[in-house]
Design a protein around this motif. Structure first.
Motif, mmCIF file in Angstrom:
data_model
loop_
_atom_site.group_PDB
_atom_site.id
_atom_site.type_symbol
_atom_site.label_atom_id
_atom_site.label_comp_id
_atom_site.label_asym_id
_atom_site.label_seq_id
_atom_site.Cartn_x
_atom_site.Cartn_y
_atom_site.Cartn_z
ATOM 1 N N THR A 1 50.131 29.669 -42.157
ATOM 2 C CA THR A 1 51.031 28.507 -42.114
ATOM 3 C C THR A 1 50.341 27.247 -41.606
ATOM 4 O OG1 THR A 1 51.746 28.963 -39.845
ATOM 5 C CG2 THR A 1 52.943 30.065 -41.625
ATOM 6 N N ARG A 2 49.128 27.396 -41.095
ATOM 7 C CA ARG A 2 48.384 26.311 -40.443
ATOM 8 C C ARG A 2 49.117 25.789 -39.216
ATOM 9 N NH1 ARG A 2 45.834 22.711 -45.472
ATOM 10 N NH2 ARG A 2 44.759 24.465 -46.475
ATOM 11 N N GLY A 3 49.941 26.634 -38.650
ATOM 12 C CA GLY A 3 50.653 26.277 -37.438
ATOM 13 C C GLY A 3 49.838 26.626 -36.204
ATOM 14 N N ILE A 4 49.936 25.799 -35.188
ATOM 15 C CA ILE A 4 49.216 26.043 -33.946
ATOM 16 C C ILE A 4 50.161 25.874 -32.774
ATOM 17 C CG2 ILE A 4 48.405 23.635 -33.788
ATOM 18 C CD1 ILE A 4 45.806 24.820 -32.548
ATOM 19 N N ARG A 5 50.000 26.748 -31.784
ATOM 20 C CA ARG A 5 50.842 26.717 -30.591
ATOM 21 C C ARG A 5 49.986 26.874 -29.345
ATOM 22 N NH1 ARG A 5 54.765 31.523 -30.730
ATOM 23 N NH2 ARG A 5 55.287 30.649 -28.682
ATOM 24 N N ALA A 6 50.352 26.156 -28.293
ATOM 25 C CA ALA A 6 49.800 26.427 -26.968
ATOM 26 C C ALA A 6 50.572 27.610 -26.409
ATOM 27 C CB ALA A 6 49.953 25.206 -26.068
ATOM 28 N N MET A 7 49.854 28.688 -26.045
ATOM 29 C CA MET A 7 50.497 29.934 -25.653
ATOM 30 C C MET A 7 50.536 30.150 -24.146
ATOM 31 S SD MET A 7 51.470 31.154 -28.527
ATOM 32 C CE MET A 7 52.021 32.769 -27.997
ATOM 33 N N ALA A 8 49.586 29.587 -23.416
ATOM 34 C CA ALA A 8 49.550 29.779 -21.958
ATOM 35 C C ALA A 8 48.745 28.662 -21.318
ATOM 36 C CB ALA A 8 48.936 31.134 -21.605
ATOM 37 N N ASP A 9 49.260 28.161 -20.189
ATOM 38 C CA ASP A 9 48.537 27.169 -19.405
ATOM 39 C C ASP A 9 48.418 27.668 -17.972
ATOM 40 O OD1 ASP A 9 51.067 26.871 -18.369
ATOM 41 O OD2 ASP A 9 51.339 24.799 -19.027
ATOM 42 N N GLY A 10 48.096 26.786 -17.052
ATOM 43 C CA GLY A 10 47.980 27.189 -15.661
ATOM 44 C C GLY A 10 46.642 27.794 -15.295
ATOM 45 N N PHE A 11 45.694 27.789 -16.233
ATOM 46 C CA PHE A 11 44.345 28.273 -15.941
ATOM 47 C C PHE A 11 43.492 27.130 -15.404
ATOM 48 C CE2 PHE A 11 45.818 30.973 -19.452
ATOM 49 C CZ PHE A 11 45.599 32.232 -18.930
ATOM 50 N N SER A 12 42.511 27.473 -14.592
ATOM 51 C CA SER A 12 41.529 26.475 -14.159
ATOM 52 C C SER A 12 40.411 26.344 -15.182
ATOM 53 C CB SER A 12 40.960 26.840 -12.792
ATOM 54 O OG SER A 12 41.965 26.797 -11.804
ATOM 55 N N ARG A 13 39.844 27.483 -15.597
ATOM 56 C CA ARG A 13 38.821 27.496 -16.644
ATOM 57 C C ARG A 13 39.022 28.761 -17.499
ATOM 58 N NH1 ARG A 13 38.711 23.435 -14.363
ATOM 59 N NH2 ARG A 13 36.965 22.115 -13.692
ATOM 60 N N PRO A 14 39.961 28.745 -18.453
ATOM 61 C CA PRO A 14 40.160 29.931 -19.301
ATOM 62 C C PRO A 14 38.911 30.188 -20.132
ATOM 63 C CG PRO A 14 41.293 28.044 -20.244
ATOM 64 C CD PRO A 14 40.762 27.600 -18.907
ATOM 65 N N ASN A 15 38.517 31.445 -20.245
ATOM 66 C CA ASN A 15 37.236 31.743 -20.867
ATOM 67 C C ASN A 15 37.369 32.868 -21.895
ATOM 68 O OD1 ASN A 15 34.391 32.371 -21.237
ATOM 69 N ND2 ASN A 15 34.004 31.189 -19.388
ATOM 70 N N GLY A 16 36.959 34.096 -21.534
ATOM 71 C CA GLY A 16 37.034 35.201 -22.484
ATOM 72 C C GLY A 16 38.448 35.726 -22.660
ATOM 73 N N LEU A 17 38.696 36.378 -23.795
ATOM 74 C CA LEU A 17 40.008 36.962 -24.039
ATOM 75 C C LEU A 17 39.890 38.128 -25.011
ATOM 76 C CD1 LEU A 17 42.122 34.611 -26.380
ATOM 77 C CD2 LEU A 17 39.641 34.600 -26.250
ATOM 78 N N CYS A 18 40.805 39.101 -24.851
ATOM 79 C CA CYS A 18 40.860 40.232 -25.769
ATOM 80 C C CYS A 18 42.223 40.889 -25.670
ATOM 81 C CB CYS A 18 39.756 41.254 -25.483
ATOM 82 S SG CYS A 18 40.031 42.278 -24.022
#
Length: 330
Positions: free
Chosen positions: A182-199
């Protein structure tokens, strides 16, 4: 007498490393820190795509070099090819994507930060996937993972600005989800200082995100700041995913937890200041694969293999053959 690289903290670590674990250096490059981030294993061809740490090229320009390494199973040796790419500026994390590789580009003062798909074979054709949040430029996209529904999840800390190669941030330190359909984008989570790796966990019900605030891009280091992994539940409201029940999963005692992966048993692995640390799905530290100098990132190969990126060295760790990556499931 050398210390064992296998540091056990819980009896369950034996099931991870098996009866005869091995650790050996596959390749060393003295010229520059070639083995820093990404770590994308291509099972069909036994190839490994990685990104270097920052370096200065012959023209005096700061850059990151993409490398393709070819593993020879008969000899156990690794050959390396430098891949020129004028679209992926200051490359960082990466993941297997369709028939190619999805790279994070941290960007520059003039070129955008975002996600770019690169083909696996020469001429390594590269196309942009997403380069802004609804017109607002990303800070310096760091790491990326792909959900089984095709959506792309990625982190965007402000390291590029702190290190002087990106403009002043126009977005918070956040986690995003992009839907190519859909080419849609969402911010899913904030409140991080330096978000880095994810899985994701193997069942994709949990998302793990590392926060590497302990080390800032300006070189400051403060042990009072966060160096932790957070877990969040993936739930659906009105047919759309949301992240709830954010909780501290684990804290890295050495350096910061950077790249992060899961195996099919739900164990969580992260590249830290002393090597690869392994936690149970419940957050218990099982053990560590100790590597002098630590590692920013790593990836699974097949049958319990780990490729550990250690700046000027690339290591091969053989865990129990029953260990399988939750990403590749091999």
């Amino acid at each position: 007498m050398s210390l064992s690289p296998w540091q056990q903290h819980d009896d369950a670590f034996q099931a991870v490393i098996g009866p005869g674990p091995e650790l050996r250096a596959l390749l060393e490059v003295s010229e520059y820190p070639f083995a820093h981030e990404a770590g994308v294993f291509i099972a069909e061809t036994d190839e490994l795509f990685i990104t270097s740490n920052q370096l200065i090229d012959s023209s005096g320009t700061r850059k990151v070099q993409i490398n393709k390494c070819q593993l020879n199973r008969q000899t156990g040796c690794l050959s390396r090819e430098e891949i020129p790419n004028e679209m992926i500026h200051m490359g960082n994390g990466g993941v297997n994507y369709e028939d190619g590789i999805l790279f994070c580009a941290q960007g520059s003062m003039t070129e955008p930060s975002g996600l770019f798909k690169m083909e696996r074979k020469a001429p390594y054709t590269t196309t942009p996937v997403v380069t802004s949040f609804l017109g607002r430029p990303f800070n310096s996209v760091n790491d990326v993972v792909v959900h089984s529904d095709g959506s792309i999840w990625f982190t965007d800390p402000i390291y590029g600005f702190e290190q002087g190669y990106r403009p002043r941030p126009s977005l918070p330190n956040q986690l995003y989800r992009y839907d190519p359909a859909t080419r849609g984008i969402r911010a899913m989570a904030d409140g991080f200082s330096r978000p880095n790796g994810l899985c994701f966990s193997p069942d994709e019900k949990t998302l793990y995100v590392t926060d590497t605030d302990r080390v800032h891009g300006d070189g400051s280091f403060d042990s009072h700041r966060v160096s932790s992994i957070y877990a969040m539940d993936v739930v659906f409201y009105h047919g759309q995913p949301s992240l709830v029940n954010r909780r501290l999963f684990a804290m890295a005692d050495a350096g910061i937890p950077d790249g992060i992966k899961c195996d099919m048993e739900g164990n969580v692995y992260s590249g830290c200041g002393d090597g690869v640390n392994v936690w149970s799905p419940g957050g218990v530290l099982l053990g560590k694969v100790l590597v002098k100098g630590g590692c920013a990132n790593f990836c699974f190969g097949r049958g319990g293999e780990l490729f550990i990126l250690n700046e000027k060295r690339l290591w091969h760790a053989q865990l129990a053959p029953t260990v399988k990556s939750a990403l590749l499931r091999i």
